[in-house]
Write a protein that holds these residues in place. Structure first.
Motif, PDB file in Angstrom:
ATOM      1  N   LEU A  67       0.805  -1.227   0.000  1.00  0.00           N
ATOM      2  CA  LEU A  67       0.000   0.000   0.000  1.00  0.00           C
ATOM      3  C   LEU A  67       0.838   1.278   0.000  1.00  0.00           C
ATOM      4  O   LEU A  67       0.308   2.384   0.107  1.00  0.00           O
ATOM      5  CB  LEU A  67      -0.964   0.013   1.191  1.00  0.00           C
ATOM      6  CG  LEU A  67      -0.449  -0.324   2.587  1.00  0.00           C
ATOM      7  CD1 LEU A  67       0.520   0.672   3.128  1.00  0.00           C
ATOM      8  CD2 LEU A  67      -1.608  -0.532   3.536  1.00  0.00           C
ATOM      9  N   THR A  68       2.145   1.127  -0.155  1.00  0.00           N
ATOM     10  CA  THR A  68       3.048   2.282  -0.047  1.00  0.00           C
ATOM     11  C   THR A  68       2.693   3.399  -1.020  1.00  0.00           C
ATOM     12  O   THR A  68       2.469   4.553  -0.625  1.00  0.00           O
ATOM     13  CB  THR A  68       4.504   1.831  -0.271  1.00  0.00           C
ATOM     14  OG1 THR A  68       4.866   0.898   0.749  1.00  0.00           O
ATOM     15  CG2 THR A  68       5.451   3.019  -0.234  1.00  0.00           C
ATOM     16  N   GLU A  69       2.658   3.088  -2.306  1.00  0.00           N
ATOM     17  CA  GLU A  69       2.465   4.135  -3.312  1.00  0.00           C
ATOM     18  C   GLU A  69       1.063   4.726  -3.252  1.00  0.00           C
ATOM     19  O   GLU A  69       0.879   5.942  -3.419  1.00  0.00           O
ATOM     20  CB  GLU A  69       2.752   3.573  -4.706  1.00  0.00           C
ATOM     21  CG  GLU A  69       4.154   3.001  -4.884  1.00  0.00           C
ATOM     22  CD  GLU A  69       5.269   4.008  -4.611  1.00  0.00           C
ATOM     23  OE1 GLU A  69       5.018   5.231  -4.723  1.00  0.00           O
ATOM     24  OE2 GLU A  69       6.387   3.572  -4.285  1.00  0.00           O
ATOM     25  N   THR A  70       0.072   3.878  -3.005  1.00  0.00           N
ATOM     26  CA  THR A  70      -1.306   4.367  -2.932  1.00  0.00           C
ATOM     27  C   THR A  70      -1.486   5.337  -1.766  1.00  0.00           C
ATOM     28  O   THR A  70      -2.132   6.382  -1.902  1.00  0.00           O
ATOM     29  CB  THR A  70      -2.280   3.183  -2.785  1.00  0.00           C
ATOM     30  OG1 THR A  70      -2.104   2.320  -3.906  1.00  0.00           O
ATOM     31  CG2 THR A  70      -3.717   3.647  -2.743  1.00  0.00           C
ATOM     32  N   THR A  71      -0.911   5.002  -0.607  1.00  0.00           N
ATOM     33  CA  THR A  71      -1.027   5.880   0.558  1.00  0.00           C
ATOM     34  C   THR A  71      -0.243   7.171   0.350  1.00  0.00           C
ATOM     35  O   THR A  71      -0.679   8.251   0.766  1.00  0.00           O
ATOM     36  CB  THR A  71      -0.547   5.149   1.826  1.00  0.00           C
ATOM     37  OG1 THR A  71      -1.266   3.923   1.957  1.00  0.00           O
ATOM     38  CG2 THR A  71      -0.787   5.993   3.061  1.00  0.00           C
ATOM     39  N   ALA A  72       0.901   7.074  -0.312  1.00  0.00           N
ATOM     40  CA  ALA A  72       1.672   8.285  -0.618  1.00  0.00           C
ATOM     41  C   ALA A  72       0.899   9.188  -1.578  1.00  0.00           C
ATOM     42  O   ALA A  72       0.920  10.415  -1.443  1.00  0.00           O
ATOM     43  CB  ALA A  72       3.027   7.907  -1.208  1.00  0.00           C
ATOM     44  N   ASP A  73       0.219   8.575  -2.551  1.00  0.00           N
ATOM     45  CA  ASP A  73      -0.626   9.366  -3.460  1.00  0.00           C
ATOM     46  C   ASP A  73      -1.679  10.138  -2.680  1.00  0.00           C
ATOM     47  O   ASP A  73      -1.895  11.340  -2.899  1.00  0.00           O
ATOM     48  CB  ASP A  73      -1.342   8.446  -4.456  1.00  0.00           C
ATOM     49  CG  ASP A  73      -0.454   7.969  -5.593  1.00  0.00           C
ATOM     50  OD1 ASP A  73       0.660   8.501  -5.757  1.00  0.00           O
ATOM     51  OD2 ASP A  73      -0.893   7.054  -6.326  1.00  0.00           O
TER      52      ASP A  73
ATOM     53  N   GLY B 239       8.803  10.567  10.210  1.00  0.00           N
ATOM     54  CA  GLY B 239       8.735   9.126   9.991  1.00  0.00           C
ATOM     55  C   GLY B 239       9.080   8.786   8.552  1.00  0.00           C
ATOM     56  O   GLY B 239       8.252   8.940   7.661  1.00  0.00           O
ATOM     57  N   LEU B 240      10.311   8.326   8.319  1.00  0.00           N
ATOM     58  CA  LEU B 240      10.751   8.056   6.956  1.00  0.00           C
ATOM     59  C   LEU B 240      10.828   6.546   6.714  1.00  0.00           C
ATOM     60  O   LEU B 240      11.885   5.995   6.424  1.00  0.00           O
ATOM     61  CB  LEU B 240      12.100   8.715   6.669  1.00  0.00           C
ATOM     62  CG  LEU B 240      12.383   8.936   5.174  1.00  0.00           C
ATOM     63  CD1 LEU B 240      11.562  10.100   4.648  1.00  0.00           C
ATOM     64  CD2 LEU B 240      13.865   9.190   4.927  1.00  0.00           C
ATOM     65  N   GLY B 241       9.663   5.907   6.821  1.00  0.00           N
ATOM     66  CA  GLY B 241       9.559   4.523   6.404  1.00  0.00           C
ATOM     67  C   GLY B 241       9.292   4.464   4.914  1.00  0.00           C
ATOM     68  O   GLY B 241       9.572   5.420   4.172  1.00  0.00           O
ATOM     69  N   ARG B 242       8.726   3.342   4.453  1.00  0.00           N
ATOM     70  CA  ARG B 242       8.447   3.194   3.023  1.00  0.00           C
ATOM     71  C   ARG B 242       7.547   4.318   2.502  1.00  0.00           C
ATOM     72  O   ARG B 242       7.814   4.912   1.460  1.00  0.00           O
ATOM     73  CB  ARG B 242       7.764   1.850   2.761  1.00  0.00           C
ATOM     74  CG  ARG B 242       8.630   0.620   2.954  1.00  0.00           C
ATOM     75  CD  ARG B 242       7.844  -0.600   2.489  1.00  0.00           C
ATOM     76  NE  ARG B 242       8.557  -1.855   2.706  1.00  0.00           N
ATOM     77  CZ  ARG B 242       8.394  -2.637   3.750  1.00  0.00           C
ATOM     78  NH1 ARG B 242       7.527  -2.278   4.705  1.00  0.00           N
ATOM     79  NH2 ARG B 242       9.056  -3.771   3.869  1.00  0.00           N
ATOM     80  N   ILE B 243       6.466   4.585   3.234  1.00  0.00           N
ATOM     81  CA  ILE B 243       5.506   5.594   2.760  1.00  0.00           C
ATOM     82  C   ILE B 243       6.113   6.983   2.854  1.00  0.00           C
ATOM     83  O   ILE B 243       5.929   7.814   1.960  1.00  0.00           O
ATOM     84  CB  ILE B 243       4.193   5.496   3.548  1.00  0.00           C
ATOM     85  CG1 ILE B 243       3.581   4.098   3.411  1.00  0.00           C
ATOM     86  CG2 ILE B 243       3.187   6.542   3.055  1.00  0.00           C
ATOM     87  CD1 ILE B 243       2.381   3.844   4.303  1.00  0.00           C
TER      88      ILE B 243
ATOM     89  N   ALA C 193       8.237   7.504  -0.078  1.00  0.00           N
ATOM     90  CA  ALA C 193       7.426   7.685  -1.285  1.00  0.00           C
ATOM     91  C   ALA C 193       6.839   9.089  -1.355  1.00  0.00           C
ATOM     92  O   ALA C 193       6.735   9.681  -2.432  1.00  0.00           O
ATOM     93  CB  ALA C 193       6.318   6.635  -1.320  1.00  0.00           C
ATOM     94  N   VAL C 194       6.466   9.648  -0.206  1.00  0.00           N
ATOM     95  CA  VAL C 194       5.984  11.035  -0.170  1.00  0.00           C
ATOM     96  C   VAL C 194       7.121  11.991  -0.544  1.00  0.00           C
ATOM     97  O   VAL C 194       6.920  12.960  -1.287  1.00  0.00           O
ATOM     98  CB  VAL C 194       5.418  11.381   1.217  1.00  0.00           C
ATOM     99  CG1 VAL C 194       5.139  12.884   1.347  1.00  0.00           C
ATOM    100  CG2 VAL C 194       4.130  10.598   1.478  1.00  0.00           C
ATOM    101  N   ALA C 195       8.324  11.706  -0.049  1.00  0.00           N
ATOM    102  CA  ALA C 195       9.483  12.546  -0.375  1.00  0.00           C
ATOM    103  C   ALA C 195       9.744  12.558  -1.881  1.00  0.00           C
ATOM    104  O   ALA C 195      10.096  13.601  -2.458  1.00  0.00           O
ATOM    105  CB  ALA C 195      10.715  12.046   0.378  1.00  0.00           C
ATOM    106  N   LYS C 196       9.569  11.410  -2.543  1.00  0.00           N
ATOM    107  CA  LYS C 196       9.760  11.344  -3.993  1.00  0.00           C
ATOM    108  C   LYS C 196       8.759  12.240  -4.719  1.00  0.00           C
ATOM    109  O   LYS C 196       9.091  12.900  -5.708  1.00  0.00           O
ATOM    110  CB  LYS C 196       9.623   9.911  -4.478  1.00  0.00           C
ATOM    111  CG  LYS C 196      10.770   9.005  -4.047  1.00  0.00           C
ATOM    112  CD  LYS C 196      10.521   7.563  -4.459  1.00  0.00           C
ATOM    113  CE  LYS C 196      11.643   6.654  -3.959  1.00  0.00           C
ATOM    114  NZ  LYS C 196      11.385   5.225  -4.272  1.00  0.00           N
TER     115      LYS C 196
END
Length: 329
Positions: free
Chosen positions: A101-107, A154-158, A161-164
């Protein structure tokens, strides 16, 4: 004897069919109503495996009756709804669904940031209510995103992805994490800083950290007072990380400019909640991972975790491996 599985919410047929190839499956047959606690208590007492959501509190009281239970498969990344220590003491594996769910939550996080900054929900209501009579220079003006400073807690996977996504908007990216991530700093051009420094410098503060005893009420009155008056707080992690009373006062009094919230301490949030009365709050019903593709992936991974655990394998998404090992010694 065939293993017994209990699923705490109605899931797509293809997921249930997958489980039924190996197990006897019972399911709470409602999509939008959580399983009542008395029903869950009864089912958990005869189940070998549970597939649950974050809406279910799997605590010490329930686990006392779970004599056969071998695995709790949580269809979520977070697992603060489960007493992991109590499960470990009983030799029960606890699993989650990270990664899918990483990319979807970052979106969703970035969409919420943009909607709050540009007052999209407020503007849509303004139009629909017939208030739009003419163009005006300062009408419904918001905050710029491009080139602004974003602080990610909090710099986990999500969080990465938000940073990107923020990098694509040429934002100055700060982050605070319990440990530094030099590789991410190098790849994304982001800067590690202390929490207070991040709050002082950021135009947007995005909360991406897990909810733990250490992060409960991490953002309260003292922290909000450090933020810029034009700052926007975004929370797509867990509601309890932010003190909602302090946030309401800060937004009402103009201490900060706005907030975008996908999560609340108590969910579903009461419609009388003070935060919902404020025009500078964009509030969503915990839809961070809510794309069709991602929710199917989550359900499928939760089913796989169950299958692996009940087949005597170590689940790929086991969250209490060290805890289990300690109690089994």
């Amino acid at each position: 004897m065939t293993a017994q599985i209990y699923v705490t919410r109605k899931l797509p047929d293809q997921i249930i069919s997958k489980l039924r190839t190996s197990f006897e499956v019972r399911m709470w047959d409602e999509e939008n109503v959580p399983v009542p606690r008395d029903v869950l208590k009864k089912e958990i007492s005869i189940a070998d495996g549970i597939l649950c959501l974050i809406t279910e509190s799997i605590d010490e009281e329930l686990l006392q009756n779970a004599e056969r239970l071998r695995v709790i498969s949580n269809m979520a990344v977070g697992y603060n709804n489960i007493d992991v220590e109590a499960a470990s003491k009983r030799g029960i594996s606890v699993t989650n669904t990270p990664g899918v769910l990483t990319e979807t939550t970052a979106d969703l996080t970035f969409a919420l940031l943009m909607a709050t900054a540009r007052r999209l929900v407020e503007s849509s209501s303004y139009l629909r209510e017939g208030k739009w009579e003419t163009w005006s220079p300062m009408q419904l003006t918001g905050q710029d995103i491009y080139g602004a400073t974003i602080g990610i807690i909090g710099l986990g996977r999500i969080g990465e992805a938000v940073a990107k996504r923020a990098k694509g908007f040429d934002m100055n990216i700060l982050y605070y994490n319990r440990s530094r991530k030099p590789q991410a700093e190098k790849e994304l051009g982001i800067t590690y800083t202390g929490l207070n420094e991040l709050l002082k410098a950021s135009d947007f503060v995005c909360i991406m950290t897990p909810y733990t005893p250490e992060t409960a009420d991490l953002i309260g009155k003292e922290q909000l007072l450090l933020m810029k008056k034009n700052a926007i707080l975004i929370n797509t992690a867990r509601g309890g990380i932010v003190n909602e009373t302090a946030l309401y006062e800060a937004l009402k009094d103009g201490v900060i400019w706005g907030a975008g919230l996908d999560v609340f301490k108590e969910e579903p949030v009461d419609l009388d909640h003070p935060l919902l009365s404020l025009p500078n709050v964009v509030a969503l019903p915990h839809i961070g991972s809510a794309s069709i593709k991602t929710r199917m992936k989550m359900a499928d991974l939760a089913a796989d975790n169950l299958l692996e655990a009940l087949q005597g394998k170590t689940p790929s998404c086991l969250v209490n491996g060290s805890g289990l090992a300690a109690y089994r010694k």
